[in-house]
Design a protein around this motif. Sequence first.
Motif, PDB file in Angstrom:
ATOM      1  N   ARG A   7       0.941  -1.405  -0.048  1.00  0.00           N
ATOM      2  CA  ARG A   7      -0.008  -0.013  -0.015  1.00  0.00           C
ATOM      3  C   ARG A   7       0.869   1.209  -0.027  1.00  0.00           C
ATOM      4  NH1 ARG A   7      -4.655  -0.023   4.324  1.00  0.00           N
ATOM      5  NH2 ARG A   7      -5.154  -1.522   2.919  1.00  0.00           N
ATOM      6  N   TYR A   8       0.824   1.917  -1.045  1.00  0.00           N
ATOM      7  CA  TYR A   8       1.424   3.262  -1.125  1.00  0.00           C
ATOM      8  C   TYR A   8       0.605   4.470  -0.890  1.00  0.00           C
ATOM      9  CZ  TYR A   8       3.676   7.022  -3.685  1.00  0.00           C
ATOM     10  OH  TYR A   8       4.192   8.349  -3.840  1.00  0.00           O
ATOM     11  N   ARG A   9       1.022   5.310  -0.126  1.00  0.00           N
ATOM     12  CA  ARG A   9       0.286   6.617   0.386  1.00  0.00           C
ATOM     13  C   ARG A   9       1.283   7.823   0.259  1.00  0.00           C
ATOM     14  NH1 ARG A   9      -0.341   3.146   4.730  1.00  0.00           N
ATOM     15  NH2 ARG A   9      -2.319   1.875   5.179  1.00  0.00           N
ATOM     16  N   GLU A  10       0.658   8.990   0.108  1.00  0.00           N
ATOM     17  CA  GLU A  10       1.400  10.336   0.052  1.00  0.00           C
ATOM     18  C   GLU A  10       0.787  11.237   0.493  1.00  0.00           C
ATOM     19  OE1 GLU A  10       1.309  11.949  -4.508  1.00  0.00           O
ATOM     20  OE2 GLU A  10       2.758  10.608  -3.899  1.00  0.00           O
ATOM     21  N   ARG A  11       1.505  12.392   0.796  1.00  0.00           N
ATOM     22  CA  ARG A  11       0.763  13.570   1.177  1.00  0.00           C
ATOM     23  C   ARG A  11       1.862  14.852   0.827  1.00  0.00           C
ATOM     24  NH1 ARG A  11       3.552  15.556   5.569  1.00  0.00           N
ATOM     25  NH2 ARG A  11       4.338  13.939   7.244  1.00  0.00           N
TER      26      ARG A  11
END
Length: 271
Positions: A7-11
């Motif tokens: 799972r890839y997340r970015e902000r």
Amino acid sequence: MSPTSQRYRERPSRLDGSVVWTLDAPSGPRPEARSVLPDGCMDLIWTAGRLVVAGPDTRAFRVDPRTSGPCAAVRFGPGTAPVLLGVPAHELRDRRVELAELWPRTTVAAVTGRIGRAADPATALEEFALARAAETGPPDPLTAAVADRLRRGSSVADTAAEVGLGARQLHRRSLAAFGYGPKTLARVLRLQRALALVRTGLPYADAAHAAGCADQAHLAREMRALAGTTLGAYFTPDEAPAPEEGAPGEAAGEAGANSDTPQPSGSSTTA
């Protein structure tokens, strides 16, 4: 999410023009190898107790699934990382290098330990980047202007004229700031614009025109040259519109080979 997926997340980061991203470890067997496309950026990645610098790519970087693991990283906008790291971007082009090879090992060990002890390594890494930026100052505003103009589709010649640099001066400063010359940066950013447009549902031909390519065939060639694949193979059937009948290099049978969400340079890699 499948048991073998990551799972890839970015902000958005508090560091101007940067992004904080994380990647979880797969919960099952190692995923298949995949490629990360050039995006004009550099990343500082914390993983397995190490800090790794992902340099600017000129071609797709093949991620070895045997080294995939949980990551926390900061993706710096074009021209930002060389100032923070104190290393010209072209020295890291198409490379993944441990920060301990660039900085004193005692310094890197202290930073790595602090990030590893943090409740949220991604936030700790961002805090380190912010503190470092406060020490080094912002990127050269001229090269920042070059990246901004090329990102918006300005030609290299027009960009040079707008910032008041000759061709040789622009090339030399681009090597240090971006890792390659302005023509390569323009191609990379144009491809990223086109891919972003395709993700919105725009047909390949329309996305190619809007991004600044001559036609769909031009975009297909750039995808082959920079990404090492086809548009159809890069997008899943659910994410991309069907290619027009007879479009070169985009046969229906090639679709669906890469089902991952596109990620930035260095994403999901540990070395």
